[in-house]
Design an enzyme around this catalytic site. Sequence first.
Site, PDB file in Angstrom:
ATOM      1  CG  HIS A 272      21.540  20.290  30.740  1.00 53.24           C
ATOM      2  ND1 HIS A 272      21.379  20.439  29.379  1.00 53.24           N
ATOM      3  CD2 HIS A 272      22.716  20.894  31.037  1.00 53.24           C
ATOM      4  CE1 HIS A 272      22.409  21.096  28.887  1.00 53.24           C
ATOM      5  NE2 HIS A 272      23.236  21.396  29.871  1.00 53.24           N
TER       6      HIS A 272
ATOM      7  CG  HIS B 216      24.279  24.667  33.325  1.00 52.74           C
ATOM      8  ND1 HIS B 216      24.449  25.718  32.447  1.00 52.74           N
ATOM      9  CD2 HIS B 216      24.497  23.545  32.603  1.00 52.74           C
ATOM     10  CE1 HIS B 216      24.755  25.241  31.249  1.00 52.74           C
ATOM     11  NE2 HIS B 216      24.797  23.918  31.327  1.00 52.74           N
ATOM     12  CD  GLU B 217      25.227  20.117  34.401  1.00 52.15           C
ATOM     13  OE1 GLU B 217      24.664  19.338  33.607  1.00 52.15           O
ATOM     14  OE2 GLU B 217      26.082  20.947  34.032  1.00 52.15           O
TER      15      GLU B 217
ATOM     16  N   GLY C 273      30.077  20.082  35.042  1.00 52.92           N
ATOM     17  CA  GLY C 273      28.813  19.387  35.242  1.00 52.92           C
ATOM     18  C   GLY C 273      28.410  18.686  33.961  1.00 52.92           C
TER      19      GLY C 273
ATOM     20  CB  CYS D   7      26.136  24.590  27.679  1.00 52.68           C
ATOM     21  SG  CYS D   7      25.258  23.019  27.709  1.00 52.68           S
ATOM     22  CG  LEU D   8      30.541  20.226  28.799  1.00 51.17           C
ATOM     23  CD1 LEU D   8      30.638  18.921  29.577  1.00 51.17           C
ATOM     24  CD2 LEU D   8      31.911  20.697  28.346  1.00 51.17           C
TER      25      LEU D   8
ATOM     26  CD  GLN E 164      25.160  18.564  29.262  1.00 50.07           C
ATOM     27  OE1 GLN E 164      25.263  18.400  30.475  1.00 50.07           O
ATOM     28  NE2 GLN E 164      25.862  19.462  28.587  1.00 50.07           N
TER      29      GLN E 164
END
Length: 182
Positions: free
Chosen positions: A151, A147-148, A58, A105-106, A63
């Site tokens: 964000h 999660h997204e 995701g 997480c990226l 991000q």
Amino acid sequence: MTQTAAETVSALRRIYPIVKYGDPILEKSTSPVKNFDADFLQLTEDMFVSMYAAQGVGLAAPQIGLNLRVAVVDVTGGKNPEGKVVLANPEVIHYEGEKREEEGCLSIPGFRGYVVRPQFVTVKAQDAKGEPFEIRGEDLLARAFCHEIDHLNGVLFIQHLSMLKRDLIKRKIKKLRKLGEW
């Protein structure tokens, strides 16, 4: 030498660098998507390419440094084109169950923690063309959606961890910053 259409399309793809923890954009709520034009469609495709390049499931607009309420999700890692989901202006409209799983997480590479998320969620959103839809996710897909969407609301997964675990991660990141490795 002539290029095929596929080569031309892939040549136009942009891989965005992933914004890391510490950048203020990651902790701000995003602005709604209003224009579902060719540029927006291109952005969502670039987000998928960027997500695959970073080996994620995701990716949310903050991000990649954009204050826009859009995220992309694909828990198949690009193996199934039907697994690609664009979530523009998403909101969770139903959730049930609970599951505690490890999450990363990226934007916080190298750090993971156990987070409780719903086992099932239903999300209402718009696709890359602005068409409204609802989608139900289970397990990893439900986790990725939550999660997204977090964000897009300026919430990072570490905010779901215990204060002790969160502070430990923050201290390690601070040390990495001092060493110039973050």
